[in-house]
Scaffold this motif. Structure first.
Motif, PDB file in Angstrom:
ATOM      1  N   ASP A  79       0.817  -1.216   0.000  1.00 31.70           N
ATOM      2  CA  ASP A  79       0.000   0.000   0.000  1.00 31.70           C
ATOM      3  C   ASP A  79       0.851   1.267   0.000  1.00 31.70           C
ATOM      4  O   ASP A  79       0.535   2.228  -0.701  1.00 31.70           O
ATOM      5  CB  ASP A  79      -0.944  -0.002   1.207  1.00 31.70           C
ATOM      6  CG  ASP A  79      -2.072  -1.005   1.031  1.00 31.70           C
ATOM      7  OD1 ASP A  79      -2.542  -1.169  -0.118  1.00 31.70           O
ATOM      8  OD2 ASP A  79      -2.478  -1.636   2.024  1.00 31.70           O
ATOM      9  N   GLY A  80       1.919   1.244   0.797  1.00 31.95           N
ATOM     10  CA  GLY A  80       2.768   2.431   0.884  1.00 31.95           C
ATOM     11  C   GLY A  80       3.344   2.812  -0.480  1.00 31.95           C
ATOM     12  O   GLY A  80       3.411   4.001  -0.824  1.00 31.95           O
ATOM     13  N   ASN A 105      -9.619   0.363   1.174  1.00 37.16           N
ATOM     14  CA  ASN A 105      -9.664   0.737   2.596  1.00 37.16           C
ATOM     15  C   ASN A 105      -8.914  -0.205   3.527  1.00 37.16           C
ATOM     16  O   ASN A 105      -8.574   0.170   4.642  1.00 37.16           O
ATOM     17  CB  ASN A 105     -11.122   0.874   3.050  1.00 37.16           C
ATOM     18  CG  ASN A 105     -11.822   1.994   2.297  1.00 37.16           C
ATOM     19  OD1 ASN A 105     -11.202   3.014   1.984  1.00 37.16           O
ATOM     20  ND2 ASN A 105     -13.080   1.798   1.958  1.00 37.16           N
ATOM     21  N   GLY A 106      -8.675  -1.446   3.092  1.00 29.02           N
ATOM     22  CA  GLY A 106      -7.869  -2.379   3.881  1.00 29.02           C
ATOM     23  C   GLY A 106      -8.384  -2.528   5.301  1.00 29.02           C
ATOM     24  O   GLY A 106      -9.589  -2.513   5.560  1.00 29.02           O
ATOM     25  N   GLY A 128      -7.197   0.927  14.233  1.00 24.72           N
ATOM     26  CA  GLY A 128      -7.415   0.316  15.547  1.00 24.72           C
ATOM     27  C   GLY A 128      -7.468  -1.196  15.515  1.00 24.72           C
ATOM     28  O   GLY A 128      -7.370  -1.836  16.553  1.00 24.72           O
ATOM     29  N   THR A 129      -7.631  -1.798  14.328  1.00 21.16           N
ATOM     30  CA  THR A 129      -7.743  -3.255  14.270  1.00 21.16           C
ATOM     31  C   THR A 129      -6.385  -3.928  14.078  1.00 21.16           C
ATOM     32  O   THR A 129      -6.238  -5.109  14.376  1.00 21.16           O
ATOM     33  CB  THR A 129      -8.678  -3.714  13.132  1.00 21.16           C
ATOM     34  OG1 THR A 129      -8.129  -3.279  11.872  1.00 21.16           O
ATOM     35  CG2 THR A 129     -10.072  -3.142  13.296  1.00 21.16           C
ATOM     36  N   VAL A 138      -2.642  -0.359   8.566  1.00 21.82           N
ATOM     37  CA  VAL A 138      -4.007   0.172   8.479  1.00 21.82           C
ATOM     38  C   VAL A 138      -4.253   0.759   7.096  1.00 21.82           C
ATOM     39  O   VAL A 138      -3.354   1.317   6.473  1.00 21.82           O
ATOM     40  CB  VAL A 138      -4.233   1.258   9.562  1.00 21.82           C
ATOM     41  CG1 VAL A 138      -5.493   2.067   9.269  1.00 21.82           C
ATOM     42  CG2 VAL A 138      -4.323   0.624  10.939  1.00 21.82           C
ATOM     43  N   GLY A 139      -5.499   0.600   6.628  1.00 18.32           N
ATOM     44  CA  GLY A 139      -5.893   1.251   5.377  1.00 18.32           C
ATOM     45  C   GLY A 139      -5.385   0.488   4.186  1.00 18.32           C
ATOM     46  O   GLY A 139      -4.384  -0.230   4.264  1.00 18.32           O
ATOM     47  N   GLY A 140      -6.057   0.632   3.065  1.00 18.66           N
ATOM     48  CA  GLY A 140      -5.602   0.000   1.836  1.00 18.66           C
ATOM     49  C   GLY A 140      -4.764   0.985   1.053  1.00 18.66           C
ATOM     50  O   GLY A 140      -3.998   1.757   1.628  1.00 18.66           O
ATOM     51  N   MET A 141      -4.919   0.973  -0.282  1.00 21.88           N
ATOM     52  CA  MET A 141      -4.135   1.908  -1.090  1.00 21.88           C
ATOM     53  C   MET A 141      -4.657   3.341  -0.933  1.00 21.88           C
ATOM     54  O   MET A 141      -3.955   4.276  -1.275  1.00 21.88           O
ATOM     55  CB  MET A 141      -4.102   1.468  -2.556  1.00 21.88           C
ATOM     56  CG  MET A 141      -5.444   1.385  -3.237  1.00 21.88           C
ATOM     57  SD  MET A 141      -5.296   0.985  -5.005  1.00 21.88           S
ATOM     58  CE  MET A 141      -4.706  -0.688  -4.972  1.00 21.88           C
ATOM     59  N   THR A 142      -5.866   3.485  -0.386  1.00 21.65           N
ATOM     60  CA  THR A 142      -6.537   4.786  -0.146  1.00 21.65           C
ATOM     61  C   THR A 142      -6.887   5.479  -1.467  1.00 21.65           C
ATOM     62  O   THR A 142      -6.423   5.081  -2.536  1.00 21.65           O
ATOM     63  CB  THR A 142      -5.697   5.759   0.713  1.00 21.65           C
ATOM     64  OG1 THR A 142      -4.590   6.214  -0.070  1.00 21.65           O
ATOM     65  CG2 THR A 142      -5.189   5.104   1.986  1.00 21.65           C
TER      66      THR A 142
END
Ligand SMILES: [Zn+2]
Length: 884
Positions: free
Chosen positions: A659-660, A686-687, A691-692, A698-702
């Motif tokens: 993702d980064g 969104n991945g 908090g999970t 956290v998060g996908g490719m956004t």
């Protein structure tokens, strides 16, 4: 506490003296090696610790031997232990020979078989840890070994005397990966966070979908233990996903029952399941449930492959919270039908909530394993004889009824793929032969050298399962017969999907012609120790080398040639080379390949290389070594892992990106092609939710990543979207494409189904597809071929009125107007008729290639791998000559 008081020690010694040999004196308890009790809260033993412990047991006891069966995908030694009495250990080779003779049947009379059954010992295979995130089973292996070696009660003694236990760690890499992920998170907010990568180098949970293919090394090792080394009577494969709130799922299984088993086998499964249930209720362990969720239809599992080899397979699913973290459950969390503790035939002792710890799960696994071993011990002779009888009956059945065998001509679209398919069957215990001379079967003439698989062999049901078309039973036809037996759900619409695939027919997946014989095959046969493709070599004279685009191995050859700096074109027109007329897409090596290297490649890969002096074709594509980015999400995608493995096998160079990298952008400077394996758009964009998981996952490719992907394509890149990832292209990149199945997705077996009519369902089947072999993505494909459909999309291409450069989406593959289903189950064919299965959609200067079905699903459909390979090459090529 490490020191025992003298009083206790004396008491222990006294007890041991009374009970017989002082077995427990020298055998280390698990805690002495691990440093904690098996199943202790917050503690998972690693594979390295388990390995060390088993080596210590082997030092201490003559009743255990540890063997290495091979290396794991990550290079660890994969071990299993054999546990039995010292007397049996001394005669182990004799017992192995007995079970082999009974399993393979050949040459035995019933009386001889009875005598062998009286003499033999039951071989029981038990494994733990296949699904590494289901932690208890691998931990239970440790305690089970200790208990069996040290207990002195009559039941355990009988087990040691009557049973040879083969105890397997099914996924060593996963066991370590899980412990390494979990332990540092204990006590942090991320203690029970999911691991952001697969618990196997490539396939994660799909390591239990690989059994008939044996693509992964661990699967191959397990198949070898089961089909070659030990030929057990019983195989028990532990899992940990009980249907909540039940504490363990045991046999009998849910419907539908696979037809590829001897009826005795199903009876034994039920008997073993009942013995487990009885043991649970005797020991006051509530919550054992049967007849729901888990069916036996798909043969990709460890268990179902065993079934068709006359090995009584047992599955259990013990309850799991997460890792080694305990959890307290209250009744108001239960699904409504379970809240009033109604008893039923297959759930007579409901669980009422409370604490659930890893140790509880380990104890349930131990109870179940010991019930299996006790039952095996009690029925030793029957089990040995029935293994023989199942094989004997199978051979007799196919002496009298078709199919009498399967015939696979050596002349195939892709001959190495045909050989590989047969070799995979051979490694699963099926005997393959070559015809010694020309013959006729069912009025068709076959040349000498044709491959033949006679059905008069003990594991013929496995061959049948692999080679014939599946017809998944439609519950709608018999709703009363199955009413209430399947799950706690309404049957108003009588919709029953399989737990996994409905159809898998290997010749279709491999694009191979295999014909069932309806009359006995009469020709002398020679057995094969290995199935190899027809030999190939370099031939002809000239400065260009030509390679057929029909062979998958051609891509391996071309990747090697490109890697060494060779120049390769793809002809866009049909092309004659030597005696063969090649379809569009033939590879023409114009530079950088010597005759000697060409010959080496030809022989090694079974790919004919033809030299020619004739210029190839006016229109061609010039290839370059593709710079491929393979997107790897932090949501741990098995489809991504399979794709990665497949690209490695065919020697495609690639870089895994995360993702980064996508968020950072600039993909076009490093890559020509971006491949995204099947995934939901939500997971891609969104991945994991904040908090999970730890923040870096956290998060996908956004949305930023989506913009970067779009920019990559618009500036000339090629984006390859596989199966459901195609929806990302439609939803987020604004492609002029519609998913015609958008509102028709049927629920899976695991999802709670409301009584909503299901218009369309195709949960995993082989469908007929039509390809355009003139399109560079379908180069080397037949005009019609089977493809694997697994709950994917289907497209309508919309007219483009405002395209500045006039480029419109192109069809690569479509579904025909009738007769789509080849194997499995398809409800609502009309929704798929004439729709598009794969498309090439221009976007700016680049293109998005939508491969809307499982072209590479679980690395099985060799017949459609070429679409992925071609798409990659297309993205790294430029038009030369008078091309468009
Ligand atoms: Zn599992």
């Amino acid at each position: 506490m490490t020191r025992r008081s003298p009083v206790v020690l004396l008491a222990v010694l006294a007890a041991l003296t009374l009970a017989g040999p002082a077995l427990a004196q020298t055998i280390p308890a698990p805690k002495e090696v691990l440093g904690f009790e098996v199943g202790a809260d917050y503690h998972l033993a690693t594979y390295q610790q388990a390995y060390k412990y088993f080596k210590a047991l082997e030092q201490a006891s003559p009743m255990i031997k540890v063997h290495e069966i091979g290396k794991t995908a990550m290079g660890k030694p994969m071990i299993y232990a054999v546990i039995t009495s010292q007397a049996n250990m001394a005669r182990l080779e004799r017992y192995r020979e007995i079970t082999r003779k009974l399993s393979l049947v050949e040459g035995l009379t019933d009386d001889q078989a009875r005598a062998l059954a009286a003499e033999g010992r039951v071989v029981v295979y038990i494994d733990g840890g296949l699904h590494a995130s289901e932690c208890a089973p691998a931990q239970h292996n440790i305690q089970l070994a200790y208990d069996l070696l040290t207990a002195t009660d009559p039941q355990t003694r009988a087990i040691r005397d009557n049973v040879i236990l083969v105890l397997v760690f099914a996924n060593p890499d996963g066991m370590d990966l899980l412990a390494e992920w979990y332990h540092p998170n204990v006590g942090t907010p991320f203690e029970v966070s999911p691991m952001p990568w697969l618990y196997h180098k490539y396939v994660g949970h799909d390591n239990n979908r690989d059994s008939y293919m044996g693509n992964m090394p661990e699967t191959g090792h397990i198949n070898r233990i089961v089909n070659e080394e030990w030929l057990p009577e019983v195989l028990y494969n532990h899992h940990q996903t009980a249907p909540f709130p039940a504490r363990i799922w045991i046999h009998p299984a849910a419907e539908p029952q696979t037809p590829y088993t001897h009826p005795l086998l199903v009876r034994w499964q039920n008997q073993f399941g009942t013995a487990m249930g009885t043991a649970f209720d005797r020991e006051g362990k509530p919550g054992a449930i049967s007849r729901t969720v888990f069916d036996s239809w798909y043969p990709g599992y460890v268990t179902q492959v065993a079934d068709s080899h006359n090995v009584i397979s047992l599955l259990t699913e013990t309850a799991l919270y997460r890792y080694a973290t305990p959890r307290f459950y209250t009744v108001d969390e239960f699904p409504e039908p379970y809240r009033d503790f109604t008893v039923s035939t297959f759930y007579p002792n409901p669980w009422k909530g409370g604490w659930w710890r890893l140790r509880d799960a380990v104890d349930y696994c131990l109870t179940a394993s010991k019930a299996v071993l006790t039952t095996a011990s009690n029925y030793r002779q029957d089990l040995l004889y029935d293994k023989y009888q199942m094989g004997r009956d199978t051979i007799a059945k196919f002496r009298k009824e078709p199919p009498y065998g399967w015939i696979v001509p050596a002349g195939q679209w892709d001959p190495p793929a045909a050989a590989l398919m047969l070799e995979k069957l051979r490694r699963n215990g099926i005997r393959i032969f070559k015809a010694d001379r020309d013959f006729v079967a069912d009025g068709i003439s076959y040349p000498s050298g044709t491959w033949v698989l006679p059905m008069t062999q003990p594991f013929a049901l496995f061959a049948k399962a692999m080679l014939e078309e599946q017809r998944y039973p439609d519950l709608a036809k018999y709703p009363d017969a199955w009413q209430g037996l399947v799950a706690t759900r309404s049957f108003t619409d009588a919709y029953l999907p399989p737990y996994d695939m409905a159809g898998w027919t290997l010749p279709y997946q491999f694009g191979v012609k295999a014909t069932a014989a309806h009359t006995p095959i009469e020709v002398p046969l020679t057995p094969l120790d290995q199935v190899t493709p027809p030999a190939a070599r370099a031939e002809g004279a000239g400065t260009f080398w030509v390679i057929s685009p029909k062979l998958n191995n051609a891509f391996t050859a071309v990747n090697r040639i490109l890697k060494q700096g060779g120049e390769v074109l793809r002809a866009r027109e049909p092309f004659a080379a030597g005696s063969e007329a090649l379809p569009p897409g033939a590879f023409i090596v114009t530079k950088g390949l010597t005759a000697a290297t060409a010959d080496t490649l030809a022989r090694e890969l079974a790919v004919p290389m033809v030299a020619t002096s004739k210029p190839a074709s006016a229109r061609s594509l010039k290839l370059k070594a593709p710079r491929v980015a393979m997107y790897q999400p932090w949501t741990a995608s098995a489809d991504e892992g399979w794709t990665r493995w497949l690209l490695e096998q065919f020697e495609f160079p690639f870089t895994s990106i995360h993702d980064g990298d996508v968020r950072a952008g600039g993909l076009d400077t490093n890559f020509d092609v971006l491949v995204i394996a099947s995934s939901s758009t939500e997971a891609l964009v969104n991945g994991h939710k904040p908090g999970t998981v730890p923040p870096q996952y956290v998060g996908g490719m956004t949305d930023n990543g989506v913009r970067n992907v779009k920019q990559f394509v618009e500036s000339g890149g090629t984006l390859v979207l596989i199966n459901n990832a195609a929806l990302f292209g439609i939803d987020r990149l604004g492609l002029p494409v519609t998913n015609v199945l958008k509102d028709l997705r049927a629920p899976s077996r695991r999802e709670s189904a409301e009584a909503k009519p299901v218009e369309f369902a195709c949960p995993g089947s082989v469908l007929r597809m039509q390809f355009d072999p003139k399109h560079p993505v379908a180069f080397g494909m037949p005009e019609e071929a089977p493809g694997v459909f697994t709950d994917g999309p289907a497209f309508r291409l919309n007219p483009v009125f405002d395209a500045k450069d006039g480029k419109a989406p192109e069809v690569v593959a479509r579904y025909p107007s009738s007769g789509l289903l080849m194997s499995g189950w398809l409800k609502g064919e009309k929704y798929l008729q004439n729709t598009v299965a794969a498309a090439d959609v221009p976007l700016g200067k680049g293109r998005v290639i939508l491969l809307g079905f499982g072209v590479q699903q679980r690395a099985q459909p060799h017949g459609t791998f070429k679409l992925l390979f071609n798409a990659i090459y297309y993205g790294a090529s430029q038009t030369v000559g008078n091309g468009k």
